[in-house]
Design an enzyme around this catalytic site. Sequence first.
Site, mmCIF file in Angstrom:
data_model
loop_
_atom_site.group_PDB
_atom_site.id
_atom_site.type_symbol
_atom_site.label_atom_id
_atom_site.label_comp_id
_atom_site.label_asym_id
_atom_site.label_seq_id
_atom_site.Cartn_x
_atom_site.Cartn_y
_atom_site.Cartn_z
ATOM 1 N N HIS A 1 0.014 5.737 8.986
ATOM 2 C CA HIS A 1 1.145 4.766 9.370
ATOM 3 C C HIS A 1 2.046 5.254 9.022
ATOM 4 C CE1 HIS A 1 1.509 0.578 9.508
ATOM 5 N NE2 HIS A 1 2.233 0.715 8.669
ATOM 6 N N GLU A 2 2.077 5.643 7.127
ATOM 7 C CA GLU A 2 3.359 6.367 7.267
ATOM 8 C C GLU A 2 4.008 6.923 7.836
ATOM 9 O OE1 GLU A 2 4.191 4.234 5.318
ATOM 10 O OE2 GLU A 2 2.960 3.104 4.961
ATOM 11 N N GLU B 1 6.543 -1.480 13.027
ATOM 12 C CA GLU B 1 4.878 -2.007 12.550
ATOM 13 C C GLU B 1 3.386 -1.627 13.107
ATOM 14 O OE1 GLU B 1 4.685 -1.474 8.984
ATOM 15 O OE2 GLU B 1 6.518 -1.588 8.745
ATOM 16 N N HIS C 1 5.785 6.467 11.025
ATOM 17 C CA HIS C 1 6.631 5.620 11.076
ATOM 18 C C HIS C 1 8.034 6.979 10.951
ATOM 19 C CE1 HIS C 1 5.864 1.487 10.802
ATOM 20 N NE2 HIS C 1 5.794 1.743 9.207
ATOM 21 N N ALA D 1 0.678 -1.162 -0.278
ATOM 22 C CA ALA D 1 0.441 0.204 0.022
ATOM 23 C C ALA D 1 1.295 0.920 0.055
ATOM 24 C CB ALA D 1 -1.106 -0.057 1.280
ATOM 25 N N ALA D 2 1.492 1.246 0.762
ATOM 26 C CA ALA D 2 2.650 2.429 0.562
ATOM 27 C C ALA D 2 4.403 1.672 1.366
ATOM 28 C CB ALA D 2 2.015 3.651 1.739
ATOM 29 N N MET D 3 5.146 2.305 1.284
ATOM 30 C CA MET D 3 6.482 2.535 1.982
ATOM 31 C C MET D 3 6.861 4.098 2.547
ATOM 32 S SD MET D 3 8.942 1.113 3.426
ATOM 33 C CE MET D 3 10.104 1.878 3.622
ATOM 34 N N GLU D 4 7.451 4.263 4.159
ATOM 35 C CA GLU D 4 7.280 4.651 4.600
ATOM 36 C C GLU D 4 9.246 6.074 4.698
ATOM 37 O OE1 GLU D 4 7.518 1.470 6.198
ATOM 38 O OE2 GLU D 4 8.846 1.754 7.589
ATOM 39 N N ASN D 5 9.532 5.419 3.101
ATOM 40 C CA ASN D 5 10.015 6.184 3.634
ATOM 41 C C ASN D 5 10.736 7.969 3.697
ATOM 42 O OD1 ASN D 5 11.133 4.089 1.388
ATOM 43 N ND2 ASN D 5 10.298 5.263 -0.078
HETATM 44 ZN ZN LIG Z 1 4.237 -0.126 8.277
#
Ligand SMILES: [Zn+2]
Length: 1010
Positions: free
Chosen positions: A426-427, A449, A430, A390-394
Amino acid sequence: MIEEDAALRNGSRGLSGQWADAVGVRPRTTERHITVHKRLVLGFAISILALLVVTMIAVLLSVRFEECSTAAAADSPARASGNGSLPGAARLNHDAGEPPGRQEEAPGEEEEWQRRRQPPPWTQLRLPRHLRPLHYNLMLSAFMENFTFCGEVNVQIECLNASRYIVLHAHRVHIEAVQVAEDKLSGAVRVSSFFLYPPNQVFVVVLNRSLEAQRSYNLKIIYSALIENELLGFFRSSYVLHGERRFLGVTQFSPTHARKAFPCFDEPIYKATFKISIKHQATYLSLSNMPVETSVFEEDGWVTDHFSQTPLMSTYYLAWAVCNFTYRETTTKNGVVVRLYARPDAIRRGSGDYALNITRRLIEFYEDYFKVPYSLPKLDLLAVPKHPYAAMENWGLSVFVEQRILLDPSISSISYLLDVTMVIVHELCHQWFGDLVTPVWWEDVWLKEGFAHYFEFVGTDYLYPGWNMEKQRFLTDVLHEVMLLDGLASSHPVSQEVQRATDIDRVFDWIAYKKGAALIRMLANFMGHSVFQMGLQDYLTIHKYGNAARNDLWNTLSEALKKVGKFVNIQEVMDQWTLQMGYPVITIMRNETAGNIVGISQEHFIYDIDAKTTDPDPGSNSYLWQIPLTIAVGNTSHISSEAIIWVSNKSEHHRIAALDETSWLLGNINQTGYFRVNYDIRNWRLLIDQLMRNHEVISVSNRAGLIDDAFNLARAGYLPQNIPLEIIRYLSEEKDFLPWHAASRALYPLDKLLDRTENYNIFNEYILKQVATMYLKLGWPTNNLNRSLVQAAYQHEELRREVIMLACSFGNKHCHQQAATLISDWISSNRNRIPLNVRDVVYCTGVSLMDEDVWEFIWMKFHSTTAVSEKKILLEALTCSDDRNLLNRLLNLSLNSEVVLDQDAIDVIIHVARNPHGRDLAWKFFREKWKILNARYGEALFMNSKLISGVTEFLNTEEELNELKNFIKSYKEGAASSFSRAVETVEANVRWQMLYKEELFQWLRKSLTH
Ligand SMILES: [Zn+2]
């Protein structure tokens, strides 16, 4: 100087053919490189003629190559002009598909280690600890016209213990040259050889002399690779704008894919600073974690963006992108610039505005909650058409798949809005939990997580204070959901040891996310929210820009409790919850003779009692927990609650004040604890009575909790089957969304256990009876909601939607008619007037009831709509058909990436499996296409396990169980844990059918005749 030697050695084993290919199509013009060729040719005994022919072809094609290596020679990134294409890159020495072996090792090295009777350092699963990266200078040139890139990475490394070896990660990259120099003295350290060791995805540089401890060195590596078509590493993706296909390149490094984009120390503990430069055609723009410092334009239409240096960070949340997106921006009150980048048409439509707006507010929320400012000057949110997650928290450049960030308010339902909101919350969490403070190792991935998942609810409560997400929705969406999984004997502890890169994917599962979040919530509740928050502030402040393990968190939280005069050893308590799998069921039994004394016992809750006996660790002391149990005593008019009782033995006795004959007991107040509660039957009856008389004496969350516990206790055989069905009778008076939602979710697996049985209609009739009153009372929504109305009416609208969904799926006639009328109106007027919040229900009902033309109509709409949320529900509606031909057609189309996005194909297959008319089709399709599916999703987190459980979880006959077992036998490789979970689930289903189905039907028959 170094390269020639190294290249010769590297090529002298096994790979000569590939090297020759690579060299052959990469003619160089400088004297230095011609020397390389000659020596290679001699070394490999490849004829000079071949080289000449290839060189001539290249000259004829007038291809000019000045790659990253030229720049390396000149030590200037600006000189790395990449106007030539890189045809050779397609023939890089990919190790994918090669059998794991030592063919690439340098000659003699292994023998030497054998003499020393030690395994060579590159054969260890973790990187050897003698080196530590301090800083990376990474210069990339991206060639979007042929999807290749080349790079030069300069790593400043500190030597902790003397060694002749440099071992770092690299995977699927083609290393062209390596150079090692002592940092300060500028003296070169001669490289004796270098080689890739694919089994561990590492790259080894063997030096002529040892690096010395306490000194730092510069490691320079020149390499090239593909901008892959799969969704990991540095990969490409595309979209259509004005009828023209456009491409973008973007990265996904977590957990172990940075090594596919540049050689690096790819473990989270190796934090370093990064300075990135990206050269690309000026028609594109490039993004990375930090803002662009300078851009250098060249005459030939290329530009190099130099990004500012990052703070200390791990490789897995480093990121970059090359795209021609546009953006909108906003600024937080502390001056953080937030931009949302997406395809130009989406930006123009304003589809990113919602995300942008809440992101600004959320950064401010987190800064205030954590008392630690956001660390970077900017945060970009990038909406890409294709992404494995869904997404990535870079850090500073978070990447989202379009469906989880773009939102068109005029056609999005509340649940879609909620989805988008929670992914963003959520992201953003992070950026602190994960990016600023990073788990030491992947065994504790649940730390980051679990927190991010828990904060989805806390952060959404900040945005929408009336929604009560943390107190309510958390229960159905997290707690109840994960207790299903964690109630299997094939579950695993939330902290689990992993070593191999290929196993690391495994730790990113619902147990890490949802159980992690549920344990954190339990902790926050027994600590008290304000002390918990204070503890988190300390934890982030102490460990910022560093790594932390779970004990660091436990210690900080214990200290926080100490500050308010409470002494609890958090580590001692939490170790039982994080190192043991599963959870307890507490049984509270009233002592009939001794008034206010109750017996409290705990045992490991498990769905299939037979599975318990196969536990590998039976006789051990395990499966006891320290449980923070809260108990309330109530009677018809009021409820009083007790303080926490810590239950740590198998069985205990406790005195409960105010307990008398007529009062009932209720355990786990507001369901803050991660366990189930069972009671003696008399107490269950008192609770049911209470619900029927005046359910509001019991809190909303406990009403939902009672429903979920009862259904699951019955499913596992701890309770008679009629108890849960009796509990839901009170729902006709229930005006809150959560208990309905809990009931609907708990009924769902039961429905799937029964939906192919001959007496299904009895069950169906019973459920319809419970839903009818509320369905009539609530009616259908109209379509004139604006946003602010939606916000105020969230509970009401979600409740109405839930009830309509139940009514339509169990066959309420009015509901069916209404759905058919709405669909017919849409088809005849070509105007979609179906209320947003129930569109999925209406589409699905329409497709299942009406003829093939409706299916074709929805199929056509699926193709023509550009709104991602709408596309998704149209696609899912197609799986609702009763027509097996259509279902088969859809299954076959699902694998065509041009028609169905890769990430959506899984949903199609799973939804067909949920349809009783399609379950066997999906199951057959899955088995036939497993090789293709496994190749496509095998490496992506979640995807495979989601697919496997989705297709198998409702199989429930002996025959299907055997098919599953035989299938697993024939495909041994991959996804082992998902398959063993699947077998256990199906076994439990079969067992339930055998033991309890008749009991349930008997009770239903009796109850319906009354
Ligand atoms: Zn996550």
